[in-house]
Design a protein around this motif. Structure first.
Motif, PDB file in Angstrom:
ATOM      1  N   LEU A 228       1.779  -4.928 -14.242  1.00 54.29           N
ATOM      2  CA  LEU A 228       1.359  -3.886 -13.317  1.00 54.29           C
ATOM      3  C   LEU A 228       2.514  -3.454 -12.417  1.00 54.29           C
ATOM      4  O   LEU A 228       2.729  -2.252 -12.180  1.00 54.29           O
ATOM      5  CB  LEU A 228       0.190  -4.402 -12.477  1.00 54.29           C
ATOM      6  N   ILE A 229       3.268  -4.421 -11.912  1.00 58.19           N
ATOM      7  CA  ILE A 229       4.382  -4.112 -11.017  1.00 58.19           C
ATOM      8  C   ILE A 229       5.493  -3.369 -11.759  1.00 58.19           C
ATOM      9  O   ILE A 229       6.116  -2.449 -11.213  1.00 58.19           O
ATOM     10  CB  ILE A 229       4.903  -5.411 -10.372  1.00 58.19           C
ATOM     11  N   ARG A 230       5.721  -3.730 -13.012  1.00 58.96           N
ATOM     12  CA  ARG A 230       6.747  -3.012 -13.786  1.00 58.96           C
ATOM     13  C   ARG A 230       6.384  -1.545 -13.973  1.00 58.96           C
ATOM     14  O   ARG A 230       7.254  -0.677 -13.998  1.00 58.96           O
ATOM     15  CB  ARG A 230       6.938  -3.690 -15.146  1.00 58.96           C
ATOM     16  N   MET A 231       5.075  -1.285 -14.107  1.00 63.86           N
ATOM     17  CA  MET A 231       4.636   0.115 -14.203  1.00 63.86           C
ATOM     18  C   MET A 231       4.989   0.878 -12.934  1.00 63.86           C
ATOM     19  O   MET A 231       5.403   2.045 -12.983  1.00 63.86           O
ATOM     20  CB  MET A 231       3.121   0.167 -14.432  1.00 63.86           C
ATOM     21  N   GLY A 232       4.845   0.206 -11.777  1.00 64.02           N
ATOM     22  CA  GLY A 232       5.192   0.852 -10.519  1.00 64.02           C
ATOM     23  C   GLY A 232       6.684   1.056 -10.361  1.00 64.02           C
ATOM     24  O   GLY A 232       7.125   2.018  -9.720  1.00 64.02           O
ATOM     25  N   LEU A 233       7.485   0.138 -10.940  1.00 63.35           N
ATOM     26  CA  LEU A 233       8.935   0.234 -10.814  1.00 63.35           C
ATOM     27  C   LEU A 233       9.538   1.265 -11.766  1.00 63.35           C
ATOM     28  O   LEU A 233      10.625   1.795 -11.493  1.00 63.35           O
ATOM     29  CB  LEU A 233       9.575  -1.135 -11.086  1.00 63.35           C
TER      30      LEU A 233
ATOM     31  N   LEU B  77       2.197   6.427  -7.040  1.00 67.33           N
ATOM     32  CA  LEU B  77       2.073   5.368  -8.038  1.00 67.33           C
ATOM     33  C   LEU B  77       2.161   3.987  -7.389  1.00 67.33           C
ATOM     34  O   LEU B  77       1.393   3.079  -7.724  1.00 67.33           O
ATOM     35  CB  LEU B  77       3.163   5.514  -9.103  1.00 67.33           C
ATOM     36  N   ILE B  78       3.107   3.823  -6.444  1.00 66.34           N
ATOM     37  CA  ILE B  78       3.246   2.538  -5.754  1.00 66.34           C
ATOM     38  C   ILE B  78       1.950   2.178  -5.035  1.00 66.34           C
ATOM     39  O   ILE B  78       1.496   1.030  -5.063  1.00 66.34           O
ATOM     40  CB  ILE B  78       4.423   2.568  -4.756  1.00 66.34           C
ATOM     41  N   GLN B  79       1.317   3.190  -4.413  1.00 63.41           N
ATOM     42  CA  GLN B  79       0.077   2.904  -3.700  1.00 63.41           C
ATOM     43  C   GLN B  79      -1.046   2.507  -4.655  1.00 63.41           C
ATOM     44  O   GLN B  79      -1.841   1.617  -4.346  1.00 63.41           O
ATOM     45  CB  GLN B  79      -0.364   4.126  -2.884  1.00 63.41           C
ATOM     46  N   GLU B  80      -1.108   3.126  -5.815  1.00 64.50           N
ATOM     47  CA  GLU B  80      -2.120   2.746  -6.796  1.00 64.50           C
ATOM     48  C   GLU B  80      -1.905   1.308  -7.284  1.00 64.50           C
ATOM     49  O   GLU B  80      -2.857   0.557  -7.495  1.00 64.50           O
ATOM     50  CB  GLU B  80      -2.101   3.721  -7.974  1.00 64.50           C
ATOM     51  N   VAL B  81      -0.634   0.951  -7.473  1.00 62.86           N
ATOM     52  CA  VAL B  81      -0.315  -0.422  -7.871  1.00 62.86           C
ATOM     53  C   VAL B  81      -0.740  -1.398  -6.776  1.00 62.86           C
ATOM     54  O   VAL B  81      -1.308  -2.460  -7.056  1.00 62.86           O
ATOM     55  CB  VAL B  81       1.185  -0.568  -8.181  1.00 62.86           C
ATOM     56  N   VAL B  82      -0.470  -1.034  -5.521  1.00 56.48           N
ATOM     57  CA  VAL B  82      -0.852  -1.892  -4.390  1.00 56.48           C
ATOM     58  C   VAL B  82      -2.365  -2.084  -4.349  1.00 56.48           C
ATOM     59  O   VAL B  82      -2.863  -3.203  -4.138  1.00 56.48           O
ATOM     60  CB  VAL B  82      -0.342  -1.289  -3.065  1.00 56.48           C
ATOM     61  N   LYS B  83      -3.113  -1.002  -4.559  1.00 56.84           N
ATOM     62  CA  LYS B  83      -4.578  -1.109  -4.550  1.00 56.84           C
ATOM     63  C   LYS B  83      -5.072  -2.062  -5.636  1.00 56.84           C
ATOM     64  O   LYS B  83      -5.958  -2.888  -5.405  1.00 56.84           O
ATOM     65  CB  LYS B  83      -5.200   0.276  -4.742  1.00 56.84           C
TER      66      LYS B  83
ATOM     67  N   ASN C 135      -5.837  -9.894  -6.591  1.00 57.69           N
ATOM     68  CA  ASN C 135      -5.365 -11.134  -5.999  1.00 57.69           C
ATOM     69  C   ASN C 135      -6.140 -11.579  -4.774  1.00 57.69           C
ATOM     70  O   ASN C 135      -5.665 -12.396  -4.003  1.00 57.69           O
ATOM     71  CB  ASN C 135      -3.878 -10.993  -5.633  1.00 57.69           C
ATOM     72  N   SER C 136      -7.352 -11.051  -4.606  1.00 54.64           N
ATOM     73  CA  SER C 136      -8.140 -11.435  -3.435  1.00 54.64           C
ATOM     74  C   SER C 136      -8.500 -12.920  -3.465  1.00 54.64           C
ATOM     75  O   SER C 136      -8.779 -13.522  -2.432  1.00 54.64           O
ATOM     76  CB  SER C 136      -9.422 -10.587  -3.370  1.00 54.64           C
ATOM     77  N   ASN C 137      -8.482 -13.518  -4.640  1.00 55.07           N
ATOM     78  CA  ASN C 137      -8.906 -14.916  -4.766  1.00 55.07           C
ATOM     79  C   ASN C 137      -7.799 -15.817  -5.294  1.00 55.07           C
ATOM     80  O   ASN C 137      -8.067 -16.944  -5.698  1.00 55.07           O
ATOM     81  CB  ASN C 137     -10.110 -15.000  -5.718  1.00 55.07           C
ATOM     82  N   PHE C 138      -6.565 -15.341  -5.293  1.00 52.20           N
ATOM     83  CA  PHE C 138      -5.469 -16.079  -5.915  1.00 52.20           C
ATOM     84  C   PHE C 138      -5.219 -17.426  -5.227  1.00 52.20           C
ATOM     85  O   PHE C 138      -5.005 -18.443  -5.890  1.00 52.20           O
ATOM     86  CB  PHE C 138      -4.199 -15.233  -5.892  1.00 52.20           C
TER      87      PHE C 138
ATOM     88  N   PRO D 174      -1.476   0.135   3.979  1.00 53.41           N
ATOM     89  CA  PRO D 174      -2.777   0.817   4.040  1.00 53.41           C
ATOM     90  C   PRO D 174      -3.349   1.015   2.643  1.00 53.41           C
ATOM     91  O   PRO D 174      -2.612   1.217   1.679  1.00 53.41           O
ATOM     92  CB  PRO D 174      -2.434   2.165   4.689  1.00 53.41           C
ATOM     93  N   LEU D 175      -4.682   0.954   2.555  1.00 54.73           N
ATOM     94  CA  LEU D 175      -5.338   1.176   1.273  1.00 54.73           C
ATOM     95  C   LEU D 175      -6.051   2.520   1.215  1.00 54.73           C
ATOM     96  O   LEU D 175      -6.204   3.100   0.134  1.00 54.73           O
ATOM     97  CB  LEU D 175      -6.360   0.056   1.009  1.00 54.73           C
ATOM     98  N   ASP D 176      -6.481   3.021   2.369  1.00 46.22           N
ATOM     99  CA  ASP D 176      -7.279   4.253   2.406  1.00 46.22           C
ATOM    100  C   ASP D 176      -6.460   5.495   2.721  1.00 46.22           C
ATOM    101  O   ASP D 176      -6.973   6.610   2.640  1.00 46.22           O
ATOM    102  CB  ASP D 176      -8.404   4.111   3.439  1.00 46.22           C
ATOM    103  N   SER D 177      -5.225   5.327   3.142  1.00 46.57           N
ATOM    104  CA  SER D 177      -4.367   6.483   3.444  1.00 46.57           C
ATOM    105  C   SER D 177      -3.025   6.297   2.757  1.00 46.57           C
ATOM    106  O   SER D 177      -2.613   5.177   2.460  1.00 46.57           O
ATOM    107  CB  SER D 177      -4.161   6.614   4.968  1.00 46.57           C
TER     108      SER D 177
END
Length: 364
Positions: free
Chosen positions: A304-309, A317-323, A329-332, A174-177
């Motif tokens: 970015l992922i290392r910051m979450g780890l 923090l994990i959710q902020e990284v996911v957002k 990566n919407s266009n990766f 989820p992105l909004d919750s």
């Protein structure tokens, strides 16, 4: 910029997206490059050039040669991650490396045209000259470049494998919750897996194509000189023919139609070969920029992922990284496809240039 170059603004804040990729697939027409052209002075040259390049790109990826190369490359399956949990990772890497080497050799032999035997025979028949030496060097370098192109295609496969779990994760979280703790734990595991893998793309400024570019510059200069010489010869023979014809009053001595026809064909052939080296050089520049951009995307995501780890399984923090990853990566996938298409286009350009140059040394 062109539709076929999706720009990732988050990759590098210091780099202008519009300058990140060189969209030169084919030479523009003479009207678009001549500063005295009426079309050039009466319309916006940027708009005109963009439309032309878009059309050229669409036409290129629908040609039979492109489709054949695309099909051949994608018929070669790459080894998947071993399902045996006790498998030795070093042994698996060696096995994949051997597969890539063998697969690349097989693909180059299968797709590269004209093949090595035809090239060697033509070079042996040709008269010794600077052009023959440069063309011989080009054939060797184009084969090496083709190997690099196929290796980059393997890098694209590795990138898809690397991002597959991460992109699947981004689709379900989820992105909004606020995510649940089990979802956070799952994301943490996926992040760890991603962080443990190396960047599949080569570092920028790896000089993979530098030697090839130097060969192109020398070859294009030599071809341009031959083009000037051939045009001068044609003008001289025509001038001499008309002068003698006038002096002898309907004498049979005149410019042979066969000579004129052959010389015009020769001039067109040299011109096409020269343009081919120019186009291929720009193809390599485009590929370099695409690879550099994708390398930067992976490195940015890793940071970015290392910051979450670093702070463990912190849901906030994990959710902020996911957002942020979701935004980045919407266009990766489209970027990977762009690189794939340009790799195939580069190979088609290599083959076209090889064919033109083979004809050129046959008549030299």
């Amino acid at each position: 910029m062109l539709r076929c170059f999706p720009i990732k603004a988050t990759q590098s804040p210091n780099t202008s997206p519009s300058a990140s990729v060189n969209p030169s697939f084919h030479l523009p027409s003479s009207s678009s490059t001549n500063p005295n052209s009426p079309t050039q002075t009466q319309s916006n040259p940027q708009i005109s050039l963009t439309v032309n390049l878009s059309t050229e790109y669409k036409d290129s990826v629908t040609t039979e040669s492109f489709k054949e190369i695309w099909s051949t490359i994608h018929q070669h399956q790459h080894p998947h991650q071993s399902e045996n949990e006790n498998s030795d990772e070093e042994e698996e890497r060696e096995e994949k490396s051997l597969f890539v080497t063998n697969s690349t050799t097989e693909l180059v032999a299968q797709v590269l045209q004209p093949n090595r035997d035809s090239v060697n025979q033509a070079i042996l028949r040709a008269k010794p000259s600077n052009l023959r030496n440069l063309v011989s060097s080009y054939f060797n370098q184009s084969e090496r470049t083709s190997r690099l192109v196929f290796e980059l295609h393997h890098n694209v496969d590795q990138a898809r494998s690397l991002y597959s779990p991460l992109l699947s994760l981004l689709e379900i979280l989820p992105l909004d919750s606020l995510m649940s703790q089990p979802q956070c734990d799952f994301a943490f595991d996926v992040f760890n897996q991603f962080d443990s893998k190396v960047n599949p793309f080569p570092e920028p400024n790896s000089e993979n194509f530098d030697e090839m570019r130097r060969c192109f510059c020398q070859l294009k200069l030599q071809l341009d000189r031959r083009l000037i010489k051939a045009r001068k010869q044609l003008r001289l023979r025509r001038s001499l023919s008309f002068s003698v014809l006038s002096f002898l009053n309907n004498s049979r001595f005149c410019l042979s139609p066969n000579f004129a026809e052959k010389q015009l064909h020769h001039i067109a052939q040299i011109d096409a070969a020269s343009k081919g080296t120019y186009v291929l050089n720009n193809d390599l520049d485009t590929i370099d920029r695409l690879v550099t951009r994708l390398y930067g995307v992976v490195e940015s995501d890793k940071r970015l992922i290392r910051m979450g780890l670093e702070r463990g399984k912190d849901r906030y923090l994990i959710q902020e990284v996911v957002k942020q990853l979701h935004k980045n990566n919407s266009n990766f996938s489209n970027q990977l496809k762009d690189l794939e298409e340009h790799l195939c286009l580069c190979f088609a350009t290599v083959n076209r240039a090889r064919g033109l140059l083979l004809q050129e040394i046959d008549v030299s």
